[in-house]
Design a protein around this motif. Structure first.
Motif, short mmCIF file in Angstrom:
data_model
loop_
_atom_site.label_atom_id
_atom_site.label_comp_id
_atom_site.label_asym_id
_atom_site.label_seq_id
_atom_site.Cartn_x
_atom_site.Cartn_y
_atom_site.Cartn_z
N GLY A 163 0.83 -1.21 0.00
CA GLY A 163 0.00 0.00 0.00
C GLY A 163 0.86 1.26 0.00
N TYR A 164 0.38 2.32 0.64
CA TYR A 164 1.12 3.59 0.69
C TYR A 164 2.33 3.44 1.62
CZ TYR A 164 -2.87 5.65 -1.66
OH TYR A 164 -3.86 5.94 -2.58
N LEU A 165 3.48 3.92 1.16
CA LEU A 165 4.72 3.80 1.93
C LEU A 165 4.92 5.07 2.76
CD1 LEU A 165 6.99 2.22 -0.84
CD2 LEU A 165 5.60 1.05 0.89
N THR A 166 5.26 4.88 4.03
CA THR A 166 5.38 6.02 4.94
C THR A 166 6.68 5.92 5.75
OG1 THR A 166 4.14 4.78 6.61
CG2 THR A 166 2.88 6.28 5.20
N CYS A 168 7.09 6.10 9.02
CA CYS A 168 6.91 5.23 10.19
C CYS A 168 6.18 3.96 9.76
CB CYS A 168 6.12 5.97 11.26
SG CYS A 168 5.89 4.97 12.73
N PRO A 169 6.72 2.78 10.08
CA PRO A 169 6.08 1.51 9.66
C PRO A 169 4.64 1.37 10.13
CG PRO A 169 8.25 1.10 10.63
CD PRO A 169 7.96 2.54 10.84
N THR A 170 4.28 2.04 11.24
CA THR A 170 2.91 1.90 11.77
C THR A 170 1.87 2.61 10.89
OG1 THR A 170 3.18 3.85 13.18
CG2 THR A 170 3.68 1.72 14.17
N ASN A 171 2.33 3.39 9.90
CA ASN A 171 1.38 4.07 9.00
C ASN A 171 1.29 3.42 7.61
OD1 ASN A 171 0.52 6.17 10.75
ND2 ASN A 171 2.45 7.23 10.42
N VAL A 172 2.18 2.46 7.35
CA VAL A 172 2.20 1.81 6.02
C VAL A 172 0.87 1.11 5.77
CG1 VAL A 172 3.27 -0.07 4.70
CG2 VAL A 172 4.72 1.51 5.97
N GLY A 173 0.44 1.12 4.52
CA GLY A 173 -0.83 0.46 4.13
C GLY A 173 -1.80 1.51 3.64
N THR A 174 -2.80 1.79 4.45
CA THR A 174 -3.75 2.85 4.07
C THR A 174 -3.15 4.23 4.32
OG1 THR A 174 -4.70 2.86 6.29
CG2 THR A 174 -5.78 1.46 4.65
N GLY A 175 -2.18 4.31 5.26
CA GLY A 175 -1.62 5.61 5.65
C GLY A 175 -2.63 6.45 6.41
N MET A 176 -3.70 5.81 6.87
CA MET A 176 -4.81 6.57 7.47
C MET A 176 -4.85 6.46 8.99
SD MET A 176 -8.87 6.50 6.62
CE MET A 176 -9.44 5.10 7.53
N ARG A 177 -5.03 7.60 9.63
CA ARG A 177 -5.32 7.63 11.06
C ARG A 177 -6.68 8.31 11.21
NH1 ARG A 177 -2.60 4.75 13.23
NH2 ARG A 177 -0.55 5.65 13.50
N ASN A 226 -7.40 4.58 15.36
CA ASN A 226 -6.95 3.25 14.92
C ASN A 226 -5.44 3.12 15.08
OD1 ASN A 226 -6.86 5.19 12.61
ND2 ASN A 226 -5.88 3.47 11.56
N GLN A 227 -4.98 1.91 15.40
CA GLN A 227 -3.54 1.64 15.47
C GLN A 227 -3.07 0.93 14.21
OE1 GLN A 227 -3.31 -0.31 19.39
NE2 GLN A 227 -1.60 1.03 19.83
N ILE A 228 -3.97 0.13 13.62
CA ILE A 228 -3.59 -0.72 12.48
C ILE A 228 -3.90 0.00 11.16
CG2 ILE A 228 -4.06 -2.93 11.31
CD1 ILE A 228 -4.94 -3.90 14.22
N THR A 229 -2.90 0.06 10.27
CA THR A 229 -3.13 0.67 8.95
C THR A 229 -2.86 -0.34 7.83
OG1 THR A 229 -0.85 1.46 8.87
CG2 THR A 229 -2.50 2.99 9.73
N LEU A 230 -2.26 -1.47 8.19
CA LEU A 230 -1.87 -2.47 7.20
C LEU A 230 -2.78 -3.69 7.33
CD1 LEU A 230 0.40 -3.02 5.07
CD2 LEU A 230 1.71 -4.10 6.89
N GLY A 231 -3.30 -4.18 6.20
CA GLY A 231 -4.13 -5.39 6.23
C GLY A 231 -5.60 -5.12 6.42
N GLN A 232 -5.96 -3.83 6.54
CA GLN A 232 -7.38 -3.46 6.64
C GLN A 232 -7.64 -2.36 5.63
OE1 GLN A 232 -8.21 -2.18 10.68
NE2 GLN A 232 -8.88 -4.21 11.29
N SER A 233 -8.83 -2.37 5.05
CA SER A 233 -9.20 -1.29 4.12
C SER A 233 -9.62 -0.06 4.93
CB SER A 233 -10.36 -1.73 3.23
OG SER A 233 -11.54 -1.86 4.02
N GLU A 234 -9.67 1.08 4.25
CA GLU A 234 -10.13 2.31 4.92
C GLU A 234 -11.52 2.13 5.52
OE1 GLU A 234 -7.16 3.75 1.81
OE2 GLU A 234 -8.74 2.24 1.89
#
Length: 353
Positions: A163-166, A168-177, A226-234
């Motif tokens: 997904g989106y590369l950021t 901090c690894p905790t934001n990788v994926g959707t990049g969404m908080r 949310n804490q998880i951004t990877l492996g879940q859709s927005e």
């Protein structure tokens, strides 16, 4: 030159509106982290590279589609003094990281301050959308729309698998908080908060204070995100936050009824005592101000206090902060001078001046 209202008005235009569940949820925020594929991420970028990112992003301002969202202003951080930066942090328009540590940092602010796009923070872009009350889907739709406008002109760092590369690894994926700012005084007063916090952490959500990561929950205000951004859709992230937040809202309302039913006079005394102190005190530190404002907000929503609006209380939260106090005064103040000025501003506001 940035519009003075960003620094001189405590209450953002978007906060003057009302939203669902506003007795418990003060505001909703969606933040998207994005990076440009052609440049090193901010932590490793040279001065010239971060300048080039700034130039690339500023070109999006000319995109006609951006004007369909609203009017925007481009604010370069190097042109602001320390107090002006502090005020933008206190109004949640930029992060402490952008204010204090960014190289060639800037922010794109909408006229009503509901949208802020930070440039060269921890990531090249941090798109933030704010809504009053409990409006997670609406905030997401607005953020998504702005993200699409930027993506039309910028080449994002994106990986098909990750997904989106950021930065901090905790934001990788959707990049969404996605986060909701909640006022939970009754859960604190009835000593249920620790149990609730532990349950929130178990379902993959984080709890922070008024100013996000590393800040304490002053004035019984908590940010749930949310804490998880990877492996879940927005959509999955939003649905999870919505369903947990709805349960917390119900628990808080139940606790408020319990206070009124089981400790009615103690609750009325607490609320009215805090109102009296805010309305008459000659000196007040920020911690006490936030706690007293929390008591009064509880009193407003329980119908104990009639003559104060939630918007006034939102305004006072910002007015009580050190940066805003000094900005209004036009001078650097000592801690004691700030406490005197804070008490004066609160007295005047509650008296309707």
């Amino acid at each position: 030159m940035a519009s003075r209202k960003f620094f001189e008005q405590a209450l953002s235009e978007w906060m003057k509106g009302t939203g669902p569940e506003q007795d418990v949820v003060i505001s909703t925020r969606i933040r998207l982290a994005r990076n440009l594929t052609a440049y090193p991420f901010p932590m490793l970028a040279t001065n010239d590279q971060s300048k080039e990112v700034l130039n690339q992003v500023s070109r999006v301002l000319k995109n006609e589609q951006l004007s369909t969202v609203g009017k925007f202003e481009w604010v370069v951080l190097d042109r602001l003094n320390e107090l002006e930066k502090k005020v933008l942090v206190e109004k949640h328009l930029i992060s402490p990281n952008l204010a204090n540590e960014s190289r060639n940092g800037a922010v794109l602010l909408s006229e009503n301050e509901a949208v802020s796009v930070m440039v060269n923070e921890e990531d090249h872009l941090r798109i933030q959308c704010l809504c009053p009350g409990f409006q997670v889907k609406e905030a997401w739709e607005l953020a998504n729309r702005i993200d699409d406008i930027f993506e039309m002109q910028l080449d994002y760092a994106f990986d098909e698998q990750r997904g989106y590369l950021t930065s901090c690894p905790t934001n990788v994926g959707t990049g969404m908080r996605a986060s909701v700012m909640m006022h939970l005084p009754a859960l604190v007063l009835t000593q249920q908060m620790n149990r609730i916090l532990s349950a929130i952490n178990q379902v993959g959500l984080a709890v922070r204070g008024l100013y996000g990561e590393g800040s304490e929950a002053s004035g019984n205000i908590f940010q749930i995100s949310n804490q998880i951004t990877l492996g879940q859709s927005e959509e999955e992230i939003i649905d999870n936050l919505r369903s947990v937040a709805k349960q917390i809202i119900e628990h808080e309302r139940t606790a408020r009824h319990k206070l009124l039913n089981e400790s009615r006079y103690r609750t009325i005394d607490r609320v009215c005592r805090s109102y009296g102190i805010l309305a008459h005190a000659g000196i007040m530190d920020s911690k006490e101000a936030l706690q007293r404002l929390s008591d009064v907000r509880l009193g407003v929503h329980l119908g104990i206090i009639q003559n104060v609006s939630p918007q006034t209380l939102n305004e006072l939260i910002v007015m009580a902060q050190p940066g805003f106090l000094q900005q209004v005064t036009g001078a650097k103040l000592s801690p004691e001078e700030r406490d005197i000025k804070r008490a004066q501003l609160i007295r005047e506001k509650l008296a309707g001046k």
